[in-house]
Design an enzyme around this catalytic site. Sequence first.
Site, PDB file in Angstrom:
ATOM      1  N   LYS A  56       0.813  -1.209   0.000  1.00  0.00           N
ATOM      2  CA  LYS A  56       0.000   0.000   0.000  1.00  0.00           C
ATOM      3  C   LYS A  56       0.851   1.265   0.000  1.00  0.00           C
ATOM      4  CE  LYS A  56      -4.244  -1.811   1.753  1.00  0.00           C
ATOM      5  NZ  LYS A  56      -5.211  -1.895   2.843  1.00  0.00           N
ATOM      6  N   GLU A  57       2.163   1.106   0.064  1.00  0.00           N
ATOM      7  CA  GLU A  57       3.027   2.276   0.010  1.00  0.00           C
ATOM      8  C   GLU A  57       3.830   2.233  -1.298  1.00  0.00           C
ATOM      9  OE1 GLU A  57       4.924   2.946   3.829  1.00  0.00           O
ATOM     10  OE2 GLU A  57       2.972   3.181   4.784  1.00  0.00           O
ATOM     11  N   MET A  58       5.041   1.695  -1.286  1.00  0.00           N
ATOM     12  CA  MET A  58       5.855   1.781  -2.500  1.00  0.00           C
ATOM     13  C   MET A  58       5.768   0.518  -3.365  1.00  0.00           C
ATOM     14  SD  MET A  58       8.844   3.981  -0.672  1.00  0.00           S
ATOM     15  CE  MET A  58       9.566   4.887  -2.025  1.00  0.00           C
TER      16      MET A  58
END
Length: 330
Positions: free
Chosen positions: A139-141
């Site tokens: 959900k981030e990088m």
Amino acid sequence: MATKSAVISLALLSTGSLWWMTYAPERRGLTHHQQHHGARELVSPLETPEPEDPAEVQLGRRLFAEKRLSGGQTVSCQSCHDLQAGGVDHLVRSVGDHGALGNINAPTVYNAYLNSSLFWDGRAETLEEQAGAPITNPKEMNAGWSMVLARLNADASYHSAFQKVYGTPPSREGVVAALAAYERTLITLDSPFDRYLRGHRQAISAEALRGYEKFRSYGCISCHQGANVGGNMYQKFGVMGDYFQDRGHVTSVDWGRFNVTHKEEDRYVFRVPSLRNVARTAPYFHDGSATNLPTAIRVMAHYQLGRHLSQVEVNELAAFLNSLTGVARP
Ligand code: HEC
Ligand code: HEC
């Protein structure tokens, strides 16, 4: 631990801050000087940190803004921790690679190296350990290390920079070490309140000073203290009332430290956030539910201290919190 902390804060609330003077000073982020002289202030000014290797910091700075660390090359650390905007994204929940919606509010990276653990639930002990997490978080990088390292190795300028600093080609250890070295330079010095602590009694307004007095006498300082005005202990959110039942829609994100320790007493327990530069990091709380500082102050007074504050008191506390805004080092 959580139970102990809760007992500690309640002990403070009922017996005053003397109790704290003798309790684990190193865990409260007090300087040796203060420990030695018996701390009269539970908050201490930020000091200029030890210098880092400039080449390593330069590499970390570049990596912090590097979108090739994300799967789709769409986000960098800077996307969610905008250094021109207080080190946050000002969103309730962050938006990651290819627009993926995260599940928790992004804290600031400024002064984060002073926190005793990292993340809302404290699951990372060091900046090095922390820095690797967003890179692979879907959900981030949303990247994989082999992909990231292949990209960096294919870039001659990264190759030579890693060789120069670490004597190796780009590696996972090098990436997180460089990011951590850079983050240790992200300190905000010289806030009006630090100038006040250093003896410049006119550095903050009379309203802010009244706010600081209430911050201490009401007991905010039992949880938000030390050099980072927070960041050095775990506490339950909802000591004096059930915040989560009142808010509704509880998810596992709200369980906080329980997700790390799986101990029932750690449910709804969070690493207390630093209040440095807090005027610049709205929205507030791990759920981003408070859109402005006065709301956050009222929620804290109600659920952590069982107090209902007047508008004047809220304004005074807000004026104090505003005086914690420092200047980022160039
Ligand atoms: C998609 C948005 C996003 C990106 C990209 C991102 N972060 Fe974060 N960061 C967050 C969120 C959200 C949290 C809180 C997560 C939690 O506590 O579970 C966080 C937490 C942190 C913390 C902990 C701060 C504290 O006081 O606990 C640090 C330090 C940090 N990030 C640094 C970085 C670095 C370095 C990178 C790049 C490698 C990065 N972040 C990339 C959103 C992001
Ligand atoms: C018993 C410990 C405790 C006390 C007392 C306490 N806080 Fe907090 N504070 C916390 C915790 C834990 C959080 C994080 C809550 C969350 O988001 O899960 C927090 C969060 C905050 C935030 C939001 C920070 C951010 O970056 O999102 C502000 C502002 C704040 N507190 C101010 C205050 C003020 C002002 C007082 C006194 C009126 C106070 N607190 C009293 C533990 C405490």
